[in-house]
Design a protein around this motif. Structure first.
Motif, short mmCIF file in Angstrom:
data_model
loop_
_atom_site.label_atom_id
_atom_site.label_comp_id
_atom_site.label_asym_id
_atom_site.label_seq_id
_atom_site.Cartn_x
_atom_site.Cartn_y
_atom_site.Cartn_z
N TYR A 1 0.74 -1.34 -0.12
CA TYR A 1 -0.07 -0.05 -0.17
C TYR A 1 1.04 1.29 0.02
O TYR A 1 0.45 2.05 -0.72
CB TYR A 1 -1.06 0.08 1.19
CG TYR A 1 -2.03 1.15 1.39
CD1 TYR A 1 -3.24 0.88 0.47
CD2 TYR A 1 -1.87 1.98 2.00
CE1 TYR A 1 -4.36 1.93 0.51
CE2 TYR A 1 -2.59 3.19 1.82
CZ TYR A 1 -3.83 3.00 1.24
OH TYR A 1 -4.81 4.20 1.21
N LEU A 2 1.93 1.27 0.89
CA LEU A 2 2.77 2.58 1.03
C LEU A 2 3.94 2.30 -0.04
O LEU A 2 4.52 3.26 -0.38
CB LEU A 2 3.35 2.67 2.28
CG LEU A 2 2.43 2.95 3.43
CD1 LEU A 2 3.26 2.91 4.80
CD2 LEU A 2 1.50 4.16 3.34
N ARG A 3 4.15 1.22 -0.62
CA ARG A 3 5.08 0.92 -1.67
C ARG A 3 6.57 1.28 -0.96
O ARG A 3 7.27 1.90 -1.75
CB ARG A 3 4.88 1.72 -2.89
CG ARG A 3 3.54 1.13 -3.62
CD ARG A 3 3.32 1.87 -4.90
NE ARG A 3 1.94 1.25 -5.58
CZ ARG A 3 1.41 1.93 -6.58
NH1 ARG A 3 2.14 2.91 -7.24
NH2 ARG A 3 0.34 1.41 -7.15
N LEU A 4 6.64 0.87 0.13
CA LEU A 4 7.99 1.07 0.62
C LEU A 4 8.98 -0.09 0.76
O LEU A 4 8.53 -1.14 1.22
CB LEU A 4 8.12 1.39 2.28
CG LEU A 4 7.24 3.01 2.39
CD1 LEU A 4 6.95 2.96 3.94
CD2 LEU A 4 7.98 4.06 1.81
N ALA A 5 10.09 -0.13 -0.24
CA ALA A 5 10.65 -1.36 -0.63
C ALA A 5 11.84 -1.23 0.16
O ALA A 5 12.73 -0.40 0.47
CB ALA A 5 11.11 -1.61 -2.05
N ALA A 6 12.39 -2.47 1.01
CA ALA A 6 13.66 -2.37 1.89
C ALA A 6 14.80 -2.45 0.95
O ALA A 6 14.76 -3.04 -0.07
CB ALA A 6 13.51 -3.55 2.72
N LEU A 7 15.69 -1.53 1.11
CA LEU A 7 17.06 -1.64 0.29
C LEU A 7 18.15 -2.58 0.94
O LEU A 7 18.09 -2.92 2.29
CB LEU A 7 17.50 -0.10 0.29
CG LEU A 7 16.70 1.01 -0.04
CD1 LEU A 7 17.41 2.36 0.12
CD2 LEU A 7 16.64 0.86 -1.70
N ASP A 8 18.68 -3.21 0.04
CA ASP A 8 19.92 -4.10 0.37
C ASP A 8 20.91 -3.09 1.08
O ASP A 8 21.22 -2.00 1.01
CB ASP A 8 20.71 -4.66 -0.74
CG ASP A 8 19.63 -5.89 -1.38
OD1 ASP A 8 18.77 -6.49 -0.65
OD2 ASP A 8 19.51 -5.91 -2.65
N ALA A 9 21.71 -3.74 1.99
CA ALA A 9 22.76 -3.05 2.74
C ALA A 9 23.81 -2.80 1.66
O ALA A 9 23.99 -3.57 0.62
CB ALA A 9 23.09 -3.82 3.80
N VAL A 10 24.54 -1.58 1.79
CA VAL A 10 25.76 -1.42 0.96
C VAL A 10 26.73 -2.57 1.40
O VAL A 10 27.16 -2.71 2.60
CB VAL A 10 26.12 0.11 1.29
CG1 VAL A 10 27.54 0.20 0.49
CG2 VAL A 10 25.30 0.82 0.72
#
Length: 984
Positions: free
Chosen positions: A742-751
């Protein structure tokens, strides 16, 4: 009292303000005429003391005043030379001193050469570190006037371990070569030059005393040359020697017990000196001056504060030698009373800093009152300075801050570390985001490009070097294509600036070359802003001097040794703020606090290992060797720290603070704290109000945690499409589904992320997909296909995972042969499908669909754990059933039909320790078997219920509804999980 015509020796007790009392006395003695004071000379221990005395003269003058000449004798321990006044133009010129950095680079080269010859090579940074310790030991030999020949005359080889024998042998070799290096340069050691200048001045004054007065004030250095000069000053017609806090009234038995002791005539054994006592170094100074403690007079003049005499006696009793502490119970009450001293014991260093800041702020409520924090803990000093800013109060730490934590220092270190790590993602991004890089109007556009690169570099590390980043940006990717293209458009600008450092690679080169490239690259990144301000000037001067000295003297090294080298040298560079500090508040280190005074002195960091600090070991000379040579023991610094403590406790009011733990573990109270507490007993006053205020200042009083999140958007705005992989998330943690879909918040991979199980699963699935599509699922071709894929992957994958992956590949090939023999064939791999059900679109991708004699079989490759029957019965882990439902309803196109089998091919150890096994939720051998039809119906029923509740219905998306089935925490911070979870 001193006899008439004898040495003019004085002491100012700790309960008086040393600098103020000294100035008042000098004004009375020599200030009757305007020129009387100006013709005088005041010898001080170091340059830091000159400022303290200047401020005391300003306070005492009340107007214009011609000051006497203030001259520092210098301190080799601070790499501080004697004042130019010791070497006037009309004197016979002597050889100049080698600069500290020049000496260190030469010694580093000698150490590196000798260690290499001995078969124990060290890199350049380690050589410089060892050279620093070697220089300190060499200085101690020179200051104590111990000839190197004395070291060779010792015969203790059979009493030392092999390690110490090797260290002494190496030390001797370097000592043999060092004079030749000095002769080549035409220079002498700084400590040696100071000794020559002091002796020459003493001889000159004996022949022709100066016309004005000479006062040696606050000098407690027990070096023989200093002692000779002080003796000379004390015998001048207008000479005075004034030292701080000499224990004139200490019992003779205690004074004699301090040492140093002569060897026993019968045994030849020397009793151990009590170097940890605060008076030991003063007694040693007096013995070398050839004077007696009874010859010292009390400085009668008073200035500044004048605290309790009884308290000073109590502090002296608390710091008495251990042998005499048994007398404490018999002491009169007034000699055990620490009146005016309070103690605050806090839980953590952060709370201690808060309490000190409050105490400093309280002082400002009384007009004209002053306060100072004295601590050897620079981290505590920085915390206190930060805390008082909440009230708009700025306090400068006069001890300064190391260059390593200031922007110019961190920039240079980041650049060196990025090159050493071949521009790996973390150091590269940290460098590019540094606040000094492209500061000004161009910084906004620069940061936009860095952020684009940041998104691309998330995930496993690319190949090393700038070329690795190039390859990553050029690599085709359906998901990352546009993002990589935007980063690739900006990257050449940054790459061009970093290319000179990258060209250094790992080859061993002259240090001067490495430093020149580092300086030029840093200049290109930051411009002149890098060298601005006190910290920038300090960094520029260090690099300039290092580059000059390294050109001829330093050992060669590889680029990866540059960062450790710079860190060692920058840690020793203290940057002091040059503008004026707060007029009534101050923060001092132990050296800066000498000769200083304030109405309230706060002694912070009174933990063992901090105050007193842990003596730094000498890697070159064993303690036994140091004792035989007559060098100061490593614990003498403890005695000097005790003397600093006693002087600071002489203020009208004193506050001692400590934290019960440091950043890692519980802390041990300082031995000084424990002695004062034991002496005072119940009279050890605690600053209870201050301790409570420090805890309450940031205490919200009422804790009102956020409720468990349960957003409930309108049903018509909820998603109408869901993947089979998100169904468990929807049911177990609806809020996580809400945040993702719904919020379209995707978790980012770590650097620079590690290769996790998910990445391993991706590699396996890709290999199996290509094998099925391109090789027709022939078992004999699977190993070759997998190896071909791994050869193009990351080296870390091949090194760590290839053995296990190939074992899994071999098991799959064997299992595939079993399927072929049973009449099963692969119908589809990685097939996407979808169906309409319960008012929403259900999508999914099947790893593999097989056709067998009995019907369709749905296969899922599992590199992780296989779902349990209990989870399936509870309505979770139904992904395989939902894929069967899609197949049953024709969602996979030409691969349709009622599934008769569901299998997990687990690429892990089986219960019998064999590798790889097949698990099926519909296996009739299981304890709680489920039929194929029941499995599909169970998945459809549970899915429909979930859809009606959260997608087509209006049920709230409650966070962590079933936490036992919600193992992933990508959105835990967003839902503020730690505030409410478990508090119901």
């Amino acid at each position: 009292m001193a006899e008439a015509g004898g040495p003019q020796l004085f002491t100012i007790p700790a309960h008086r303000a040393f600098a103020d009392a000294l100035v008042v006395g000098l004004l009375k003695r020599f200030g009757e005429t305007p020129a009387g004071l100006a013709r005088g000379l005041v010898l001080l221990p170091n340059n830091r003391a000159k400022r303290a005395l200047t401020e005391a003269f300003v306070r005492a003058s009340g107007g214009g005043l011609l000051l006497p000449r203030l001259v520092a004798i210098g301190d080799p321990a601070l790499d501080e030379a004697s004042d130019p006044a010791f070497d006037p133009a009309d004197a016979e010129p002597g050889p100049p001193a080698v600069t500290p950095l020049q000496r260190r680079m030469i010694l580093a080269r000698l150490v590196a050469e000798e260690r290499a010859a001995a078969g124990q090579p060290v890199d350049g940074a380690e050589a410089v570190r060892l050279a620093g310790d070697l220089a300190r030991t060499l200085d101690q030999l020179l200051v104590e006037e111990v000839a190197p020949e004395k070291l060779r005359a010792l015969d203790l080889a059979d009493q030392l371990s092999v390690h110490w024998q090797r260290a002494i042998e190496m030390f001797g070799i370097v000592l043999d070569r060092w004079p030749g290096e000095l002769a080549r340069l035409g220079r002498i050691d700084l400590a040696d030059r100071r000794r020559l200048l002091l002796d020459r001045l003493a001889a000159q004054w004996r022949r022709r005393p100066p016309g004005g007065f000479v006062c040696a004030a606050g000098i407690t250095d027990s070096a023989p040359a200093v002692a000779r000069l002080l003796r000379c000053v004390s015998e001048l017609p207008q000479g005075l020697v004034v030292i701080p806090d000499l224990a004139s009234d200490m019992p003779v038995s205690q004074w004699d017990a301090l040492g140093p002791h002569a060897p026993d005539p019968a045994t030849g054994v020397r009793r151990r000196s009590i170097e940890t006592h605060p008076q030991f170094h003063l007694k040693l100074l007096l013995e070398r001056m050839g004077v007696n403690r009874g010859e010292f007079q009390l400085w009668r003049d008073r200035g500044g504060h004048d605290a309790s005499i009884e308290r000073g006696r109590a502090v002296a009793n608390a710091l008495a030698p251990a042998l005499f502490t048994r007398e404490w119970p018999s002491l009169p009450a007034e000699e055990r009373r620490l009146s005016g001293i309070t103690a605050a014991e806090l839980a953590t260093p952060a709370e201690e800093a808060q309490a000190i800041a409050l105490a400093l702020r309280e002082v400002l409520e009384e007009p004209g009152r002053t306060a100072a924090l004295v601590t050897p803990d620079r981290a505590l000093a920085r915390r206190v300075a930060a805390h008082v800013r909440r009230w708009g109060v700025e306090i400068d730490d006069t001890a300064g801050r190391p260059l390593t934590i200031l922007p110019p220092g961190t920039l240079l270190l980041l650049l060196a570390e990025a090159a050493a790590q071949r521009f790996a993602p973390l150091p590269l991004l940290a460098l590019l985001k540094h606040p000094l890089v492209r500061s000004g109007e161009a910084r906004g556009k620069w940061l936009e490009g860095v952020r684009r690169l940041d998104r691309v570099l998330r995930g496993p590390r690319p190949a090393p070097g700038l070329d690795g980043v190039d390859a990553l940006l050029a690599e085709p990717s359906e998901r990352e294509g546009k993002r990589r293209a935007r980063a690739a458009a900006w990257w050449p600008e940054a790459r061009a600036l970093l290319a000179p450092m990258a060209a250094l690679d790992g080859a061993v080169q002259p240090l001067a070359v490495l430093l020149a490239v580092l300086r030029e690259t840093a200049q290109a990144l930051c411009g002149d802003e890098l060298w601005a301000g006190p910290a920038g000037r300090c960094a520029a001067e260090l690099l300039a001097e290092l580059e000059v000295e390294a050109a001829a003297n330093a050992p060669e090294m590889a680029a990866d040794g540059l960062a450790p080298l710079l860190r060692v040298l920058m840690d020793e560079q203290s940057v002091r703020v040059q503008q004026g500090s707060h007029p009534r508040l101050a923060i001092y280190g132990l050296i800066e606090a000498r000769l200083q005074s304030a109405d309230t002195m706060i002694l912070g960091g009174l933990n063992e290992g901090v105050w007193p600090g842990t003596p730094a070991p000498d890697p070159w000379l064993a303690p036994r060797i140091r004792a035989e040579l007559g060098l100061p023991g490593l614990e003498r610094r403890v005695g000097i720290a005790a003397h600093d403590l006693a002087n600071a406790l002489g203020a009208p009011r004193a506050l001692m603070t400590r934290a019960r733990r440091d950043a890692k573990s519980p802390a041990i109270p300082s031995r000084f704290w424990l002695r004062l507490q034991a002496l005072a007993g119940e009279g050890f006053q605690r600053a209870g109000d201050l301790e409570r205020w420090a805890r309450l200042l940031d205490d919200p009083a009422e804790f009102a945690p956020e409720p468990q999140p349960a957003p409930a958007p309108p049903a018509e705005k909820r998603p109408r499409q869901i993947a089979v992989t998100d169904v468990d998330r929807l049911k177990a943690d609806p809020y996580a589904f809400y945040a993702k879909r719904y919020l379209r918040l995707a978790a980012l991979d770590a650097v620079d992320a590690d290769f996790s199980a998910a990445w391993r699963g991706t590699v396996v699935h890709e290999a199996l997909e290509q094998w099925a599509r391109l090789d027709g699922g022939v078992p004999e071709r699977l190993r070759d296909r997998a190896q071909a894929l791994l050869e193009g992957g990351h080296p870390l994958v091949r090194a760590l995972w290839e053995p296990r992956l190939m074992e899994a590949i071999d098991w799959i090939a064997a299992e595939q042969r079993r399927c072929l023999n049973a009449g099963r064939s692969i119908a589809a791999v990685e097939r996407e499908g979808k169906i309409e059900i319960a008012g929403v679109t259900l999508t999914g991708t099947a790893d593999r669909l097989d056709r067998g004699p009995e019907g369709l079989v749905v296969v899922d490759y599992k590199t992780g754990r296989v779902p349990s029957q209990a989870a399936i019965r509870a309505g979770f882990s139904l992904q395989l059933g939902l894929l069967g439902l899609i197949a049953e309803r024709g969602g996979f196109g030409d691969v349709a039909g009622r599934p008769t089998g569901f299998e997990y091919w687990a690429l892990s150890r089986a219960p019998d320790r064999s590798f790889g096994f097949v698990s099926s939720p519909t296996d009739p051998k299981k304890r709680d078997p489920i039929s194929a039809d029941e499995f599909t119906a169970l998945a459809a029923s549970n899915f429909s219920d979930a859809v009606r509740e959260w997608l087509t219905g209006d049920a709230p998306f409650t966070a962590k509804l079933h936490p036992e089935y919600a193992p992933y925490g990508e959105y835990d911070q967003l839902m503020r999980r730690d505030e409410w979870y478990g508090r119901g």
